[in-house]
Write a protein that holds these residues in place. Sequence first.
Motif, PDB file in Angstrom:
ATOM      1  N   VAL A   9       0.867  -1.170   0.000  1.00  0.00           N
ATOM      2  CA  VAL A   9       0.000   0.000   0.000  1.00  0.00           C
ATOM      3  C   VAL A   9       0.905   1.222   0.000  1.00  0.00           C
ATOM      4  N   TYR A  25     -10.229   3.610   8.382  1.00  0.00           N
ATOM      5  CA  TYR A  25      -9.409   3.324   7.213  1.00  0.00           C
ATOM      6  C   TYR A  25      -9.257   1.815   7.028  1.00  0.00           C
ATOM      7  N   ARG A  27     -11.314  -0.637   8.419  1.00  0.00           N
ATOM      8  CA  ARG A  27     -12.617  -1.281   8.211  1.00  0.00           C
ATOM      9  C   ARG A  27     -13.244  -0.965   6.862  1.00  0.00           C
ATOM     10  N   ASN A  28     -13.104   0.273   6.402  1.00  0.00           N
ATOM     11  CA  ASN A  28     -13.821   0.703   5.210  1.00  0.00           C
ATOM     12  C   ASN A  28     -13.012   0.598   3.921  1.00  0.00           C
ATOM     13  N   TYR A  29     -11.689   0.561   4.007  1.00  0.00           N
ATOM     14  CA  TYR A  29     -10.892   0.552   2.792  1.00  0.00           C
ATOM     15  C   TYR A  29      -9.968  -0.662   2.690  1.00  0.00           C
ATOM     16  N   LEU A  30      -9.067  -0.825   3.649  1.00  0.00           N
ATOM     17  CA  LEU A  30      -8.024  -1.843   3.528  1.00  0.00           C
ATOM     18  C   LEU A  30      -8.555  -3.266   3.602  1.00  0.00           C
ATOM     19  N   PRO A  32     -11.840  -4.531   3.307  1.00  0.00           N
ATOM     20  CA  PRO A  32     -12.754  -4.958   2.229  1.00  0.00           C
ATOM     21  C   PRO A  32     -12.067  -5.176   0.885  1.00  0.00           C
ATOM     22  N   ARG A  33     -11.003  -4.440   0.604  1.00  0.00           N
ATOM     23  CA  ARG A  33     -10.296  -4.583  -0.671  1.00  0.00           C
ATOM     24  C   ARG A  33      -9.188  -5.631  -0.597  1.00  0.00           C
ATOM     25  N   PHE A  35      -6.467  -5.661   1.035  1.00  0.00           N
ATOM     26  CA  PHE A  35      -5.115  -5.147   1.169  1.00  0.00           C
ATOM     27  C   PHE A  35      -4.538  -5.493   2.526  1.00  0.00           C
ATOM     28  N   ARG A 113       0.140  -3.739  -9.579  1.00  0.00           N
ATOM     29  CA  ARG A 113       0.115  -2.915  -8.369  1.00  0.00           C
ATOM     30  C   ARG A 113       1.331  -1.997  -8.273  1.00  0.00           C
TER      31      ARG A 113
END
Length: 148
Positions: A9, A25, A27-30, A32-33, A35, A113
Amino acid sequence: MKIILTHEVSGLGAAGDVVDVKDGYARNYLIPRKFAIRWTKGGEKDVEQIRRARKIHEIQTIEQANVVKAQLEGVKVRLAVRSGDAGRLFGSVTPADIASAIKASGGPEVDKRRIELAAPIKTLGAHETSVRLHPEVAAKVNIEVVAG
């Protein structure tokens, strides 16, 4: 929240690193995606496995990175995409498209990436992007986007 990164990242760390980030950050981004995963004592065992896999896939030395950089910068990359009359694309060019175009042009295989786009490519013409090969080495790749 303490998490374990499963992918690199930008600005945060590489795969296998254990980092502290804000709860939202993570819970909502890393998470679910995919990462990152939540840090647990059991998950700590996975860190070594992730690090071993990362070492297999990444370029180990600056010398290797410079060799790949020379190969990338010597490749002429053309990417044929669908576009409208005014030269605007239907959608945009993604890092995956660029990685496959580099491979098709005879260049080395590049992880999508590692491709960094300053802005989305949405028009025909010549564009420049960078490929982060090593923390200290980045290659500039010129891409010509043509109507296809």
